[in-house]
Design a protein around this motif. Structure first.
Motif, PDB file in Angstrom:
ATOM      1  N   GLY A   1      53.233  27.460  42.281  1.00  0.00           N
ATOM      2  CA  GLY A   1      52.703  26.155  41.904  1.00  0.00           C
ATOM      3  C   GLY A   1      51.266  26.294  41.433  1.00  0.00           C
ATOM      4  N   LYS A   2      50.596  25.158  41.307  1.00  0.00           N
ATOM      5  CA  LYS A   2      49.235  25.125  40.789  1.00  0.00           C
ATOM      6  C   LYS A   2      48.216  25.095  41.917  1.00  0.00           C
ATOM      7  N   TRP A   3      47.172  25.912  41.768  1.00  0.00           N
ATOM      8  CA  TRP A   3      46.063  25.981  42.704  1.00  0.00           C
ATOM      9  C   TRP A   3      44.762  25.774  41.930  1.00  0.00           C
ATOM     10  N   TYR A   4      43.813  25.051  42.529  1.00  0.00           N
ATOM     11  CA  TYR A   4      42.506  24.818  41.937  1.00  0.00           C
ATOM     12  C   TYR A   4      41.468  25.697  42.621  1.00  0.00           C
TER      13      TYR A   4
ATOM     14  N   ALA B   1      36.730  37.306  45.867  1.00  0.00           N
ATOM     15  CA  ALA B   1      37.351  36.357  46.788  1.00  0.00           C
ATOM     16  C   ALA B   1      37.357  34.967  46.167  1.00  0.00           C
ATOM     17  N   TRP B   2      38.402  34.218  46.472  1.00  0.00           N
ATOM     18  CA  TRP B   2      38.560  32.858  45.972  1.00  0.00           C
ATOM     19  C   TRP B   2      39.086  31.975  47.093  1.00  0.00           C
ATOM     20  N   ILE B   3      38.568  30.757  47.175  1.00  0.00           N
ATOM     21  CA  ILE B   3      39.165  29.724  48.006  1.00  0.00           C
ATOM     22  C   ILE B   3      39.831  28.760  47.039  1.00  0.00           C
ATOM     23  N   LEU B   4      41.134  28.557  47.231  1.00  0.00           N
ATOM     24  CA  LEU B   4      41.931  27.728  46.341  1.00  0.00           C
ATOM     25  C   LEU B   4      42.464  26.516  47.090  1.00  0.00           C
ATOM     26  N   SER B   5      42.734  25.451  46.329  1.00  0.00           N
ATOM     27  CA  SER B   5      43.257  24.216  46.908  1.00  0.00           C
ATOM     28  C   SER B   5      44.349  23.662  46.005  1.00  0.00           C
TER      29      SER B   5
ATOM     30  N   GLN C   1      32.544  39.028  36.655  1.00  0.00           N
ATOM     31  CA  GLN C   1      32.207  39.227  35.248  1.00  0.00           C
ATOM     32  C   GLN C   1      33.257  38.576  34.358  1.00  0.00           C
ATOM     33  N   PHE C   2      34.491  38.549  34.800  1.00  0.00           N
ATOM     34  CA  PHE C   2      35.587  38.113  33.934  1.00  0.00           C
ATOM     35  C   PHE C   2      35.852  36.611  33.979  1.00  0.00           C
ATOM     36  N   GLN C   3      35.207  35.865  34.851  1.00  0.00           N
ATOM     37  CA  GLN C   3      35.350  34.410  34.886  1.00  0.00           C
ATOM     38  C   GLN C   3      34.002  33.793  34.553  1.00  0.00           C
ATOM     39  N   LYS C   4      33.907  33.177  33.380  1.00  0.00           N
ATOM     40  CA  LYS C   4      32.636  32.609  32.925  1.00  0.00           C
ATOM     41  C   LYS C   4      32.618  31.088  32.984  1.00  0.00           C
ATOM     42  N   GLY C   5      33.779  30.459  33.131  1.00  0.00           N
ATOM     43  CA  GLY C   5      33.869  29.009  33.037  1.00  0.00           C
ATOM     44  C   GLY C   5      33.883  28.305  34.374  1.00  0.00           C
ATOM     45  N   GLU C   6      34.278  27.032  34.311  1.00  0.00           N
ATOM     46  CA  GLU C   6      34.372  26.177  35.486  1.00  0.00           C
ATOM     47  C   GLU C   6      35.771  25.599  35.567  1.00  0.00           C
ATOM     48  N   CYS C   7      36.023  24.860  36.645  1.00  0.00           N
ATOM     49  CA  CYS C   7      37.298  24.155  36.828  1.00  0.00           C
ATOM     50  C   CYS C   7      38.481  25.105  36.688  1.00  0.00           C
ATOM     51  N   GLY C   8      38.398  26.255  37.316  1.00  0.00           N
ATOM     52  CA  GLY C   8      39.457  27.245  37.231  1.00  0.00           C
ATOM     53  C   GLY C   8      40.724  26.814  37.952  1.00  0.00           C
ATOM     54  N   THR C   9      41.847  27.165  37.367  1.00  0.00           N
ATOM     55  CA  THR C   9      43.142  26.941  38.009  1.00  0.00           C
ATOM     56  C   THR C   9      43.966  28.217  37.914  1.00  0.00           C
ATOM     57  N   ALA C  10      44.870  28.360  38.841  1.00  0.00           N
ATOM     58  CA  ALA C  10      45.841  29.451  38.835  1.00  0.00           C
ATOM     59  C   ALA C  10      47.211  28.821  39.071  1.00  0.00           C
ATOM     60  N   THR C  11      48.122  29.063  38.163  1.00  0.00           N
ATOM     61  CA  THR C  11      49.476  28.545  38.305  1.00  0.00           C
ATOM     62  C   THR C  11      50.420  29.729  38.470  1.00  0.00           C
TER      63      THR C  11
ATOM     64  N   SER D   1      44.265  28.052  50.240  1.00  0.00           N
ATOM     65  CA  SER D   1      44.590  29.464  50.248  1.00  0.00           C
ATOM     66  C   SER D   1      43.290  30.250  50.128  1.00  0.00           C
ATOM     67  N   LEU D   2      43.185  31.333  50.859  1.00  0.00           N
ATOM     68  CA  LEU D   2      42.057  32.240  50.767  1.00  0.00           C
ATOM     69  C   LEU D   2      42.596  33.552  50.210  1.00  0.00           C
ATOM     70  N   VAL D   3      42.083  33.922  49.043  1.00  0.00           N
ATOM     71  CA  VAL D   3      42.551  35.117  48.338  1.00  0.00           C
ATOM     72  C   VAL D   3      41.416  36.126  48.298  1.00  0.00           C
ATOM     73  N   TYR D   4      41.755  37.383  48.500  1.00  0.00           N
ATOM     74  CA  TYR D   4      40.756  38.447  48.582  1.00  0.00           C
ATOM     75  C   TYR D   4      41.263  39.661  47.822  1.00  0.00           C
ATOM     76  N   SER D   5      40.331  40.334  47.180  1.00  0.00           N
ATOM     77  CA  SER D   5      40.645  41.570  46.481  1.00  0.00           C
ATOM     78  C   SER D   5      39.568  42.585  46.820  1.00  0.00           C
ATOM     79  N   CYS D   6      39.978  43.781  47.146  1.00  0.00           N
ATOM     80  CA  CYS D   6      39.019  44.813  47.517  1.00  0.00           C
ATOM     81  C   CYS D   6      39.538  46.167  47.053  1.00  0.00           C
ATOM     82  N   THR D   7      38.648  46.941  46.451  1.00  0.00           N
ATOM     83  CA  THR D   7      38.977  48.293  46.009  1.00  0.00           C
ATOM     84  C   THR D   7      37.927  49.243  46.551  1.00  0.00           C
TER      85      THR D   7
END
Length: 174
Positions: A41-44, A143-147, A52-62, A127-133
């Motif tokens: 589904g859709k997350w905000y 890291a992202w906090i999504l709603s 570096q790769f996200q320059k904008g605002e109001c991001g969504t992930a579907t 949702s709390l999303v995390y990426s680590c290398t």
């Protein structure tokens, strides 16, 4: 051996200059194990570590189901000029015993898949999303906090930051 040290140092300098969080130490282990199906589904995007790769605002992930253990990914953001930037990819469960640890890849980016760990989610509100290398003595974090809604109450945000059982830098950046 000396050439390998030069390459490693160059890589670390490039990563440090690109605004992601570069920290000492190894990546932590995710503690929770949400399941993938209710996650679609859709997350905000409510909050994130700088990238570096996200320059904008109001991001969504579907996220959409593709096949067992694989979901489609559509990330969108609003740029300052009013245009919409988007990227399409997929996320795949790395190992069935750890369904919260996925690898995400994007069709337009020629790079290996990156880690995408769902550390906490109730599937309905947050949702709390995390990426680590790991890179030797350092780790590179995202890291992202999504709603599910475009906004989140301060109470819910603080609850996520305090109750995940993990030390996540996105909460410290708020």
């Amino acid at each position: 051996m000396k050439a390998m040290q030069v390459i490693s140092l160059t890589l670390l300098c490039v990563m440090a200059a690109s605004a992601q969080m570069l920290r000492f130490g190894k990546c932590p282990k995710p503690l929770c194990r949400p399941t993938l199906i209710p996650y679609v589904g859709k997350w905000y995007e409510i909050m994130k570590l700088p990238t570096q790769f996200q320059k904008g605002e109001c991001g969504t992930a579907t996220y959409s189901p593709k096949s067992p253990g694989v979901i489609g990914v559509l990330n969108r953001e609003l740029l300052k000029d009013g245009s919409i930037n988007f990227i399409v990819g997929s996320a795949k469960v790395k190992h069935p015993s750890e369904p919260a640890k996925l690898e995400v890849s994007f069709t337009d980016i020629p790079s290996p898949p990156g880690p995408y760990w769902v550390l906490s989610s109730d599937y309905e509100t947050h949702s709390l999303v995390y990426s680590c290398t790991d890179f030797g003595l350092f780790r590179l974090e995202f890291a992202w906090i999504l709603s599910r809604e475009p906004t989140m109450s301060e109470e819910t945000l603080q609850s996520i930051c305090l109750n995940t059982g993990c030390i996540i830098s996105v909460c410290q950046e708020a």
